[in-house]
Every structure is written in C-alpha cells, then in structure tokens.
Motif scaffolding. Structure first.
Motif, PDB file in Angstrom:
ATOM      1  N   LYS A  33      -0.737  54.449 -46.798  1.00  0.00           N
ATOM      2  CA  LYS A  33       0.684  54.655 -46.490  1.00  0.00           C
ATOM      3  C   LYS A  33       1.292  53.442 -45.782  1.00  0.00           C
ATOM      4  O   LYS A  33       2.436  53.084 -46.024  1.00  0.00           O
ATOM      5  N   LEU A  34       0.502  52.841 -44.897  1.00  0.00           N
ATOM      6  CA  LEU A  34       1.036  51.703 -44.139  1.00  0.00           C
ATOM      7  C   LEU A  34       1.270  50.486 -45.018  1.00  0.00           C
ATOM      8  O   LEU A  34       2.258  49.780 -44.879  1.00  0.00           O
ATOM      9  N   THR A  35       0.309  50.231 -45.929  1.00  0.00           N
ATOM     10  CA  THR A  35       0.346  48.968 -46.670  1.00  0.00           C
ATOM     11  C   THR A  35       0.920  49.103 -48.073  1.00  0.00           C
ATOM     12  O   THR A  35       1.239  48.098 -48.707  1.00  0.00           O
ATOM     13  N   GLY A  36       0.963  50.337 -48.582  1.00  0.00           N
ATOM     14  CA  GLY A  36       1.493  50.534 -49.925  1.00  0.00           C
ATOM     15  C   GLY A  36       0.554  50.103 -51.046  1.00  0.00           C
ATOM     16  O   GLY A  36       0.967  49.976 -52.198  1.00  0.00           O
ATOM     17  N   VAL A  37      -0.724  49.857 -50.736  1.00  0.00           N
ATOM     18  CA  VAL A  37      -1.654  49.496 -51.815  1.00  0.00           C
ATOM     19  C   VAL A  37      -1.978  50.729 -52.665  1.00  0.00           C
ATOM     20  O   VAL A  37      -1.759  51.868 -52.240  1.00  0.00           O
ATOM     21  N   ASP A  38      -2.520  50.468 -53.877  1.00  0.00           N
ATOM     22  CA  ASP A  38      -2.752  51.569 -54.817  1.00  0.00           C
ATOM     23  C   ASP A  38      -3.783  52.572 -54.308  1.00  0.00           C
ATOM     24  O   ASP A  38      -4.802  52.202 -53.742  1.00  0.00           O
TER      25      ASP A  38
END
Lengths: 439, 223
Positions: free
Chosen positions: A209-214
C-alpha cells in the motif's frame, strides 16, 4: 480506509499503546533491581513479579496490535466489512479484562509459575476463548467473499498457528523436562514461526500500500520468506533442546537449522529496500516508512545476528542462561515485533482518522530515540553477558560475585532504558494526539 | 520465479521441516523418561515442582538455563549444596546469606521446603548433555584443602572477607589463625553465641563433624 469496520482497529491500537507504556514502567523497575542491591519494593513487587508483568505486558500489547492490525487489513483484502463488529468489541473487552486480572493476580501472588505463561489456568482458558472468537470473526469475514489472497492466507495461517500452539502450554506436567519441551512449542514456535507469518503478511500488506508495487511481486516474496522461516524455524526449535534433558542429536539438528534462521530475515531486508526503491507512488507517510525500513533492519540485527551469535551449541553451552539471552531477547522482540506494531499504528491511524497530512516530526524523533537507545541497551547487556560468561562459566567464579563485576553494564543498560523511555513518551504523546484529533 | 514456484517453496519447506521435527520429537519423548530418571520421580518431586511454580521461583532463578537471570541457576544446585544447607536457606534466606542481592523470605511450610528439595534433587539427576560445562579454569580456582571446599560450599564469603574477596558483614578472616586457635574456631562454628551472645552469625552445627573439623583446621591455618 475503505470500510467502516476497519475502525475497530482504533481501540485495539490505543489499548496496545497504553500497555506498551506500562510495560516500560515495569521494565525500569525490573532493571533497577540489578543496579542496586537494596530493593525497597521487595515485599510489594519482588523481581519475579516485576519480570512476569514486564514480559506479560509485552506479549499482550503485541497481541492487541496484531489483532487490531488484522481487523484493519482483512476488510481491504477480503473486500468486505468485518463479519461482526459486536463480537470484535466483545473480544477486546474480554481480553482486556483477562489482562487486568492476570496483572493484579501477579501482584497478589496468583501465578502458574512458568515464564511467559504465568497466567493461572482459568485465565488461560479465557485467552483460548478470546482467540477462538477472534479467529471465527476473521474467518467468517473471509468467507463472505472467498478472495483467498496470499496475504490473507498467510495471516490466517499465522493466527491459527498462534492460537493452536498456545494449547501446548496450558497443562501441568510432572516431569520438568517434558514441561519445558512443550513450553518451547509455544514460545519458540510463536516467535520463530507463527508471529513471523503474521509479521510477514502485515508487512507485505503495508509495503504494497505504501509503495504501490504490484501485488504479484509482494506475494511471491511473502511465500518465499515465510517458506524459509518455517523451514529453518521449525527444526530450529532444536536450539532450545540442547541442555534440557533431551537427546544430544538436537545439537546437530538445532545447530544447523537455526544457523540458517537469519537467511529469511535477510530476504525481508533486501525485499523491503527493493520495493521502497522501486516504489510507484510518492510515500507521503514518512513515519510509517521509517518504522517499516527500521523494522526490517532491526529485525535482522536483533533476531538474526544477535540470535546467530549464540545459537551454535559450541557457543551456547557457555552463554545459555546468561544475560546474553536477555540482550538478544530485548533486541529481537523490539526489532521484529514492537517495531512491526509501531509501523502498523503509524500506517493505519492517519487513514482511520482521515488525516493523511498529519504532523510527522515527533513520530520521527521517537523513532530515533527508541532505535538508538535500544541498540545501546542491547550492547550493554551483551557486554554484561560476556563478563558473566567469562567470570562465571570460564573461570568458575560464584554467581553473585560475578554479578558485582557486571554492575557497571547494568547501570549503562538502565540509563539507556531511560533514553528509550523518552522515545516511548514522545510516541505516546504523538500517537494519542493523532488518535484524538478529527479530520 | 513464478508465484506457483514460490508457493511450492513455501509448502515443501514447511512440510519437510515439520516432518523432521515431528519424527525427532517422537523419538525424544520416547527417550525422555530414561534421560530424566522418571523412575525416581515420586509424589514429593511432583509436589515440589508445583511449589517451584506456585512461588514463581523461575522468574528470578533459571532452571535448565531457562527463566529469570536475577538469581543463580538451580539445575545442579544439589551437587554443591547439601539438603541441610538448602533447607536452612529456604526457611530464612537472609539469615544464611545476609549480604548483597536478597531473596525474599517466602515463609514456606516445612512440607513445602522438603518437597522443593526433593524436586531439586531429582532435577540434579537429569542428563543435560553436560550442561552447565565445567569451568575451564575450575581446577586452578577451587583446588585446595577439604576445609576450603566447605568454606566455599557454605557461602562463608557472603559475610567474611578472605584475601580481599568476600563480604563485610562479619570480620575479615585473612589472618584469623594468628589470633584464634582451632578449638576456639570450632566452638565458634558450632555455636557463634558462645563467644558473643549478640552474634548474628548462623551456626553450622548441623554439618558433619568431619566438615566442621576440616573447616576449623583450614581457618586456623590462615596466618
């Protein structure tokens, strides 16, 4: 925050934070008894009572944090409201009542007398009831949509394992060695099994959620990390079976597998740093980011490096039962689990309160205070432990005489603990200001 | 690596470790009764284990190396203290060990003391794979006369100073032999109040006569 029932987490976090503060108070009392031989509290709170309360509060506040974290995460993962808010609140009250009874009981001398599992049996059954209500509520929420994400699965697996393993610590056994054999099924398979699964899942969710990675990438790594945690950690229980009346083949099995235990924690550090580097969104919540990256690093040093340092039987025969273990215990519990909860508080609270632009400077200050002073605490207890191993175990000096030579390091430890306390106070001020403010 | 490969790592890693652990655990439980001397574990030992838990001894003392690190490990305590000493200590810890870090008086019943001593005696027989290890320099430190061994085992240094090591509650004994003869010392050991009615020193009259003789001889030789 997308679901109304995620707000259940707020009360869980607030109780956890209060108990964290109390844990530190009892820690300072316990520590003072090492620094001064004269103990004015000996008839009210003797050392054993102070220590029991200090370590029980630790476990209980961490569990409140895990439960709150789960109530926050599951609605988003399952894409549904929590099955029953009433049940969640009832569970909270019941658990808090059991916690209060246990602590008041200890002060009155009501105890079961096994470390960490001092709770009298009737309270243990209460704890089992709390766990069953919690698991039922979480499972029924997941069943609403049956979206079996890996994060949800690992989290549920960890929670079921946590509750299941507790049962091995409920019963009185006539044979002390048997009692301790099963006791480790609770203590070790919690901290180097179930709790690692919970940590892995919660951390994976927050990083995603923090980084938006897959999700795909995060979940793949989650599988690998917890796979290695359990592969090394389950047989790794053997590092507690060297000297308690168990056969000597554990020296091999426990030694080899537990020596590998730092590996999955190293994976977590690498994984955390990589997703932060490859982030797809700007990370606005710097405090949560600090705690998350700090958690990975301190988890590695506290649990991984400090654990490895005395896990081999050739070393452990000298260090077992000394302050080396206490140094590792403080560092590892803080790095792995206290910091996970603190990450969760700072990750979730601003969203639960609708305050994405909250003031962050105090939170970051408390981060530096706690981490640096915990480092100093772990180092000073480690030095005390080395003095103890050398004088008592190598030279054969009497226990209490040796303690006299360790006093300087107990004093450094205790002063550092006040620095840590300052960090906790800053955190409590910051956290409750956040909890009380309105969007 | 694909997600399904990662899942296989998780499932197989967990399964292999769990199987190894369960097989070893089963074998351990089969071997434990013999390794711990379960045939000697009578009702007193079990009652003593409950006394040990009831007073939460384990959050100060370690046993099998586990517990609080505040007080000495008691796994092998019965190898270097006799029943009489432990009994006397448990009834009034401060009287036997008045200096330094204190153990509170738990006001144990006589039966409780006897049971916990039975428990500790049984624990002393557990095969712990030679833990705790013998100190590397133990021979250099503890070699000496039988009287010196009694001095150490009885914890006299908790109160008395000898060559700069020990407590300050009682008089310095470094040169006690030049002031007192063996008969005087022996009388003092048997009943400290013979020479000073106000003495707070605990007598060791319950020791074997040979031990008292050895101890008195050792002290009289310190000049």
């Amino acid at each position: 925050m997308k679901y109304e029932s995620q707000k259940i987490a707020i009360n869980y976090f607030m109780i956890a934070a209060v108990l964290f503060g109390l844990q530190i108070v009892f820690g300072l009392i316990t520590g003072a008894k090492y620094v001064w031989d004269f103990d004015p509290l000996i008839s009210i709170i003797p050392f054993n009572t102070a220590r029991a309360i200090h370590i029980n509060l630790l476990v209980v506040w961490l569990l409140f944090g895990f439960m709150g974290g789960t109530y926050y995460i599951i609605p988003e993962e399952a894409q549904a409201e929590i099955y029953s808010k009433k049940l969640a609140n009832f569970q909270l009250v019941l658990f808090a009542l059991i916690g209060v009874s246990a602590i008041v009981g200890y002060l009155l001398g009501w105890t079961w007398g096994m470390p960490f599992l001092e709770q009298p049996t009737v309270l243990k059954f209460g704890i089992v009831t709390v766990a069953l209500i919690f698991l039922y509520n979480i499972f029924m929420t997941m069943m609403k949509t049956k979206k079996w994400t890996v994060i949800q699965g690992v989290l549920l697996g960890g929670l079921v394992m946590l509750a299941g393993m507790f049962l091995f610590g409920v019963f009185f056994m006539k044979n002390l060695s048997d009692q301790y054999f099963w006791w480790w099924w609770v203590i070790h398979l919690w901290v180097e099994g179930a709790w690692e699964l919970i940590t892995g899942a919660i951390m994976a969710f927050m990083l995603m959620k923090l980084t938006g990675v897959d999700r795909q990438l995060v979940e793949k790594w989650l599988y690998i990390e917890v796979g290695f945690v359990l592969f090394t950690g389950i047989v790794g229980t053997g590092h507690h079976y060297y000297w308690i009346g168990t056969p000597n083949y554990w020296l091999w099995w426990g030694g080899i597998f537990s020596a590998l235990e730092p590996l999955p924690i190293l994976f977590m550090v690498v994984d955390t740093l990589r997703v932060v580097r490859e982030r797809k969104t700007e990370i606005a919540n710097r405090v949560a980011l600090y705690w998350a990256v700090g958690c990975a690093v301190m988890h590695f040093f506290g649990a991984g490096v400090w654990g490895f340092a005395h896990t081999l039987p050739q070393i452990n025969q000298w260090t077992h039962g000394t302050q080396i273990t206490a140094s590792h215990g403080h560092f590892a519990f803080f790095g792995a689990y206290a910091m996970l909860n603190l990450t969760m508080f700072y990750f979730a609270m601003p969203q639960l309160k609708g305050l994405p632009n909250f003031k962050q400077s105090l939170g970051i200050q408390s981060f530096w205070f706690m981490c640096s002073f915990m480092g100093l605490m772990a180092l000073s207890l480690a030095v005390a432990g080395i003095v103890q191993v050398y004088f008592q175990r190598v030279l054969g000096m009497d226990f209490l005489t040796t303690q006299g030579y360790m006093k300087l390091w107990y004093a450094v430890f205790w002063v550092a603990a006040w620095g840590f306390t300052a960090g906790v106070v800053l955190f409590l001020i910051d956290f409750f200001r956040l909890a009380k403010s309105k969007a | 690596m694909t997600l399904s490969r990662a899942k296989a790592v998780f499932i197989w890693g967990t399964a292999i470790s769990a199987v190894i652990f369960l097989v070893l655990s089963y074998d351990t439980l089969v071997q434990m009764p013999k390794r711990t001397g379960e045939e000697k574990m009578d009702a007193h030992v079990v009652a003593g284990k409950w006394v040990w838990q009831k007073y939460n001894c384990n959050d100060c003392h370690t046993i099998l190396g586990i517990g609080g690190y505040y007080a000495p490990d008691v796994t092998k305590v019965m190898s270097y203290r006799d029943t009489e000493w432990v009994t006397r200590f448990l009834k009034d810890p401060e009287k036997v060990w008045p200096n330094a870090r204190k153990m509170p008086n738990l006001h144990l019943q006589d039966q409780e003391v006897a049971d916990v001593v039975a428990f500790l005696t049984w624990v002393n027989g557990i095969d712990t794979n030679n833990w705790p290890p013998k100190p590397l320099l133990a021979t250099a430190v503890t070699s000496g006369s039988p009287g010196e061994a009694v001095y150490k085992a009885q914890g006299c240094s908790a109160c008395h100073m000898l060559d700069g090591v020990g407590g300050t509650v009682g008089p310095d004994l470094t040169k006690v032999g030049s002031k007192r003869d063996k008969a005087w010392i022996e009388a003092q050991l048997r009943d400290p109040k013979t020479h000073n009615p106000k003495s707070i020193m605990p007598g060791v009259s319950k020791l074997a006569p040979k031990d008292i003789d050895d101890l008195a001889g050792y002290l009289a030789g310190l000049r």
